[in-house]
Write a protein that holds these residues in place. Structure first.
Motif, mmCIF file in Angstrom:
data_model
loop_
_atom_site.group_PDB
_atom_site.id
_atom_site.type_symbol
_atom_site.label_atom_id
_atom_site.label_comp_id
_atom_site.label_asym_id
_atom_site.label_seq_id
_atom_site.Cartn_x
_atom_site.Cartn_y
_atom_site.Cartn_z
ATOM 1 N N LEU A 193 -6.393 0.304 2.002
ATOM 2 C CA LEU A 193 -6.397 1.681 1.500
ATOM 3 C C LEU A 193 -7.375 2.549 2.273
ATOM 4 N N LEU A 230 -1.699 -4.803 -9.398
ATOM 5 C CA LEU A 230 -3.151 -4.875 -9.184
ATOM 6 C C LEU A 230 -3.886 -5.218 -10.469
ATOM 7 N N THR A 249 0.617 -0.453 -9.181
ATOM 8 C CA THR A 249 -0.690 -0.545 -9.829
ATOM 9 C C THR A 249 -0.690 -1.637 -10.894
ATOM 10 N N LEU A 261 1.773 1.895 -3.476
ATOM 11 C CA LEU A 261 0.646 2.419 -4.255
ATOM 12 C C LEU A 261 0.470 3.916 -4.067
ATOM 13 N N VAL A 314 0.841 -1.201 0.000
ATOM 14 C CA VAL A 314 0.000 0.000 0.000
ATOM 15 C C VAL A 314 0.876 1.250 0.000
ATOM 16 N N GLN A 342 -7.538 7.101 -5.841
ATOM 17 C CA GLN A 342 -7.377 6.594 -7.207
ATOM 18 C C GLN A 342 -7.397 5.072 -7.209
ATOM 19 N N ASN A 343 -6.702 4.469 -6.262
ATOM 20 C CA ASN A 343 -6.648 3.008 -6.192
ATOM 21 C C ASN A 343 -7.921 2.412 -5.609
ATOM 22 N N LEU A 385 -10.137 2.181 -8.474
ATOM 23 C CA LEU A 385 -9.694 1.095 -9.343
ATOM 24 C C LEU A 385 -10.163 -0.262 -8.820
ATOM 25 N N LEU A 386 -10.207 -0.419 -7.490
ATOM 26 C CA LEU A 386 -10.515 -1.712 -6.877
ATOM 27 C C LEU A 386 -11.953 -1.828 -6.392
ATOM 28 N N ASN A 405 4.482 4.063 -8.082
ATOM 29 C CA ASN A 405 3.019 3.970 -8.089
ATOM 30 C C ASN A 405 2.517 3.110 -9.240
ATOM 31 N N LYS A 421 -3.902 9.722 -4.185
ATOM 32 C CA LYS A 421 -3.399 8.420 -4.629
ATOM 33 C C LYS A 421 -4.191 7.281 -3.986
#
Length: 1078
Positions: A606, A585, A582, A538, A535, A635-636, A639-640, A578, A632
């Motif tokens: 996160l 992932l 990613t 990330l 993490v 953003q992830n 994404l998840l 980063n 940041k």
């Protein structure tokens, strides 16, 4: 280094420097990897060097090819006549670099005849000396040294560019082959015998090895060279065995050199055999095995050596012995019968504390080979080895060798055999502690994370699709626990280049519960155990020290200098880290339950990281470290978001809703709104949670400030959720009718921003029905919508200005939450639209493995990418610092770009020139006790040109509060110490010197400041903060003045009173001083 070269090309006065000075800069840049032969920068420099240096000497244009070649030959022969110390070969390297720059410059200028002539002229004497060096004893040693060093530099430069299409002329490669054949003759005849000069023996071995790598693809073309190389190996190996057997009989003075020479030859044979297996015939293989069977990593053969020079030879001997271990392990030639792998690791740990820092590299290389062979029986000693390597690396963190050691350390520890260690064994524990320590240190030091995370990316390349062998774990791995999600959807297309909107809809449509599934994939298991480190990668932001920020700013400026040189491509370390994290992932498979478990675990981590970063921090300022970190994180999370299971969705939605109620930066809020929209899209039954939340706000009598911001977000989420209804195959009109009923009450609220968002919702819905040609149906159900929008459009002043701004709000008017879901939108477009630093799309494509990602890389609609940065946020955005293109001053041309106009209203400081000020004003502040007031008075007195400031104690200048107010005024202001109890006698003395004593106090006889005329020589006396001027001193003063007031409060702060009075004095006497501008 790039900036150094850019400055050289832009600012160098070619008439005031020598070519050798220029070449030294080029060599230093090359050694620091800032310059590589064959890239754009090298080509530009070669052209610049050819055109400037040679034209300056009238060589390039006025000489024929033959005369020019003759000149370069004399230039090379001048080098051969020098006595060169190989411990300082910079000058020889400069000659080699100059030779290659001229060759490349001539070829780029299409002057092949001169290039060929120069190659023949320079390489011919080098070939002659290389062939004669083995058999002719009369050749001077410095000539041999010069040729060997020169050829080594040329071959190294050629090898650097061997992957390029135009790596160099073939004639040069042929000449290098002929030279290396001569070097092989020298190796066969002189190297085992000549033990006195170890460095001289190292050069031909290194050069031949490099050229063998260069010519490997054309082994048939250079069969004569490879034939001699094949014949050289057994000769050298036999000589090595002979020297080793006779070592104890050799004179002690030569013993160390002989041992190092033999070890050097053995290591060279190992390297060549590893690169060119076809060179090992049965005889050579047996000789090599015989040599390796008696490796002496302890240096026992040289234990009798004692003085400094001899101990250095012993250390070099041990280095070469350790460097042979990787070859032994790779080819199954175990080193010593009574030594096993564990014993050698323990020996290595012991040597880490003994070997000097400059010799540690060999131990790291050996450690990489040893750790790659570790199995379940050697876990304990492997864990100790990892800890010892890390301790040694940290001990050298301030040395020049740290970067090189760290790279070797990462290669040794973060390899597949170690990363796949099972949970809670010594290796796994050491790796977890190590990862966390690296994460903590990366907050203060650049360059620690990129190599580590790239190792994990490489480890995950094969591991996420197929379970890899796990030698360290001691377990038999299989895929029995990998469970496919049971859905009615078809499997997704694995090629992201063909990822369509239907594919995304299938991903978002998957609904599943999260069972307990043990992780069997080594990469996932390894990262699962070190989730904190993952993490951190990330959301890594990098250290933000002043020096680093200034360096990055300078580099960004250098990249804009494309009028001089093609901009070099750089990527910040934080971006590389980063994107690499990613990329891992994006290798997850949404149809694999084991991958879903891991993705969900990262998602939870996160969210926890976001909560921890917010604790104790009431505000998150725009562009701050906290803001960028939270961006940041979200953003992830976005994404998840597809990894949220059914049994957690309500809790997650409630959590997101409460987050939207808090004080968030705009960009973070948009990611949170988008994430919440996708959750509602996946689970439509949960829309009531958000609607109920809005309705509860409607019924509350009073709302707090953050609640209004939350209401704006709820309205935005419901609007985006309504837009996504077209992908759910639901009736959009029905939901929009419901949304209008929700939004209209908020159009009448007193909160300005909520009201604007309410109008924006109505406008977007109105536009939707208008585009579909169903506006009449909307107005039939909601006739009031026209009057609401008409009211908004007919506003004036700031209301109309902000209404027009919010119409460009991309979240409300451009975003499609489903079709725009892509890496480009998440990492590039939204940060750019919010006036923040964003990742370039090309960087995303470069560092993300396109063949394995399940998220579209590019935004296929292209709407967000084409939008300009929104004016809605311009008031919060600060332009980054930019270097001025031209010096600032008065421009003759009023239209000149980058230069101030003559009549421009420019901020400047008006001061009285200190050396021309007429002295006369003394301010007495001995009665004042607070450092803040004294600091402010010091600054006011210095600015307005007082002669002196009198205080009770000069120690006040050491107070930090005083210094924060005074800035540096006390350095320029004359200050005098007079105790409070001595003020009466001090003032009496000043009266005797012609000064008039004036107090600043409200008395019955005080005069208004605006009506009082100050004498030129004047002492102003200020009273204490609470009591003012005591009665005992009032009788000593000549007069008192007071500042006229219009308010109800009795008095001003003493610092303000003093500043106003000092300025009034200066205003009255400003004509007495000559004024100037600073």
């Amino acid at each position: 280094m790039h900036l150094l070269l850019l400055s050289l090309l832009r600012h160098c006065d070619i008439k005031s420097v020598t070519s050798m000075e220029i070449l030294k800069i080029v060599v230093v840049c090359s050694e620091n990897h800032a310059l590589i032969r064959g890239d754009n920068l090298w080509e530009k420099i070669s052209l610049w060097y050819t055109e400037n240096v040679l034209q300056m000497k009238n060589l390039y244009l006025n000489m024929s090819a033959s005369n020019f070649a003759a000149y370069k030959q004399s230039w090379f022969r001048h080098l051969l006549m020098k006595e060169v110390d190989l411990s300082q070969t910079l000058e020889t390297k400069c000659y080699a670099f100059g030779f290659m720059l001229i060759i490349d410059g001539l070829i780029l200028n299409r002057d092949d005849s001169k290039a060929s002539a120069v190659i023949n002229a320079v390489m011919s004497p080098a070939i002659e000396i290389a062939h004669k060096a083995a058999m002719h004893a009369y050749i001077l040693q410095q000539k041999i040294k010069c040729v060997f060093s020169f050829i080594d530099s040329v071959v190294t430069l050629y090898l650097e560019s061997s992957s390029k299409q135009n790596c160099g002329p073939e004639s040069l490669k042929t000449k290098m082959s002929q030279t290396c054949e001569g070097l092989l003759e020298y190796i066969c005849h002189r190297l085992p015998v000549t033990c006195q000069d170890v460095t001289l023996g190292c050069l031909p071995l290194q050069t031949v090895k490099n050229f063998a790598s260069l010519a490997k693809k054309d082994s048939l073309k250079y069969k004569e060279f490879f034939g001699k190389l094949h014949a050289t190996m057994p000769i050298l190996l036999k000589s090595t065995i002979h020297v080793r057997s006779q070592l104890q009989t050799i004179d002690k003075i030569l013993r160390g050199s002989a041992a190092v020479s033999s070890a050097l030859s053995l290591h060279w044979c190992c390297q060549v055999a590893s690169q060119h297996a076809f060179l090992l015939d049965p005889v050579s293989s047996k000789l090599l095995k015989d040599n390796l069977s008696v490796l002496d990593v302890h240096g026992a053969l040289l234990s009798s050596l004692s003085d400094e020079k001899e101990r250095m030879l012993k250390i070099r001997f041990q280095e070469l012995q350790w460097l042979c271990i990787p070859f032994c392990l790779k080819n199954g030639l175990f080193i010593h019968e009574e030594y096993n792998l564990e014993t050698y690791i323990e020996l290595l740990i012991e040597q880490l504390d003994i070997m000097p820092a400059y010799s540690l590299e060999c131990l790291y290389i050996a450690a990489q080979a040893l750790l790659s062979q570790v199995n379940s029986q050697e876990l304990h000693v492997a864990g100790k080895c990892i800890n010892a390597l890390w301790k040694t690396t940290c001990d050298n963190i301030s040395s020049s060798s740290f970067r090189k050691l760290y790279k070797h350390f990462v290669s040794a520890v973060f390899q597949a055999n170690i990363l796949s260690a099972s949970f809670e064994n010594p290796v796994s524990v050491a790796l977890t502690e190590l990862s966390n320590d690296i994460a903590n240190r990366s907050k203060l030091k650049l360059g620690l994370l990129s190599d580590v995370i790239l190792c994990w990316v490489s480890f995950s390349e094969s591991g996420l699709s197929n379970s890899a062998d796990r030698p360290c774990s001691g377990h038999n791995n299989n895929n029995e626990d990998v469970i496919d999600v049971k859905t009615n959807e078809e499997d997704l297309n694995s090629n992201p280049q063909n990822t369509t909107l239907d594919d995304l809809l299938q991903i978002f449509a998957k609904q599943f519960e999260l069972p307990i599934v043990p992780l069997s994939s080594p990469p996932l298991l390894s990262l699962y155990e070190r989730i904190t480190f993952f993490v951190h990668c990330l959301i890594y932001l990098g250290p933000s020290t002043k020096d680093i920020v200034l360096t990055q700013t300078a580099v960004e400026h250098a990249q804009t200098m494309d009028e001089i040189i093609a901009p070099f491509s750089t990527i910040k370390e934080e971006t590389l880290v980063n994107l690499a994290a990613t990329a891992i992932l994006l290798k997850l498979d949404i149809s694999n339950m084991e991958h879903i478990v891991f993705g969900n675990h990262v998602l939870h981590s996160l969210i926890e990281e976001d909560e921890m970063g917010t604790v104790g921090k009431a505000q998150c300022h725009f562009g701050s470290h906290l803001h960028c970190t939270k961006q940041k994180i979200w953003q992830n999370i976005l994404l998840l978001i597809s990894f949220t299971p059914c049994n957690e969705v309500e809790t997650t939605i409630q959590n997101f809703v409460s987050i939207l109620d808090s004080n968030l930066p705009s960009s973070v809020r948009y990611y949170c709104e988008w994430s919440l929209t996708l959750l509602l899209f996946r689970f439509p039954n949960c829309e009531s949670i958000l609607i109920d939340k809005l309705q509860s706000h409607c019924t509350r009598k009073s709302l707090k400030g953050n609640s209004f911001v939350g209401i704006c977000s709820y309205l935005s989420v419901l609007l985006l959720y309504g837009i996504s209804h077209k992908y759910l195959k639901k009736d959009m009109n029905e939901f929009f009718f419901k949304l209008i009923n929700i939004a209209i009450p908020w159009c009448t609220t007193q909160h300005f921003t909520v009201r604007l968002h309410g109008f924006a919702i109505l406008q977007r819905v109105h536009d939707h029905f208008k585009d579909k040609g169903e506006l009449d149906a909307l107005l039939k159900v909601h006739p009031t919508i026209s009057s609401c929008l008409e009211f908004a459009n007919s506003s004036s002043g700031n209301v109309l200005k902000n209404w027009n701004k919010i119409k460009h709000h991309f979240m409300l008017f451009q975003l499609d939450p489903i079709a725009d879901f892509s890496l480009e939108s998440i990492f590039c477009s939204i940060p750019r639209l919010c006036n923040l630093n964003w990742v370039d799309l090309n960087s995303v494509k470069l560092h993300v493995a396109q063949e394995s990602t399940w998220v579209p890389i590019a935004d296929k609609r292209g709407v967000l990418g084409s939008l300009p940065s929104s004016t809605w946020y311009s008031s919060f955005h600060k332009e980054p610092f930019k270097f001025p293109v031209e010096p600032i001053g008065l421009a003759e041309d009023s239209n000149a770009t980058g230069i101030l106009k003559e009549d421009a209203n420019v901020q400047k400081k008006f001061v009285v020139s200190r050396d021309k000020v007429s002295s006369g004003l003394i301010l007495v502040a001995s009665l004042i006790t607070k450092p803040s007031n004294l600091g402010g008075l010091t600054r006011s007195c210095e600015v307005f040109g007082a002669e002196c400031l009198v205080v009770h104690s000069l120690s006040c200048m050491e107070d930090k509060l005083y210094q924060s107010l005074a800035v540096t005024a006390h350095k320029w202001m004359k200050m005098e110490e007079v105790k409070r109890w001595d003020l009466s006698s001090y003032l009496t003395g000043k009266r005797g010197q012609g000064y008039k004593l004036v107090g600043i106090e409200q008395t019955e006889k005080s005069k208004l400041l605006t009506e009082y005329r100050f004498p030129r020589k004047c002492v102003l006396v200020l009273g204490s903060e609470k009591e003012g001027i005591p009665h005992s001193l009032l009788s000593t003063l000549d007069e008192c003045v007071e500042i006229p007031q219009m308010g109800m409060i009795r008095s001003l702060n003493v610092h303000v009173s003093g500043a106003v009075t000092v300025w009034e004095y200066r205003k009255q006497h400003i004509d007495d001083a000559s004024c100037g501008e600073k």
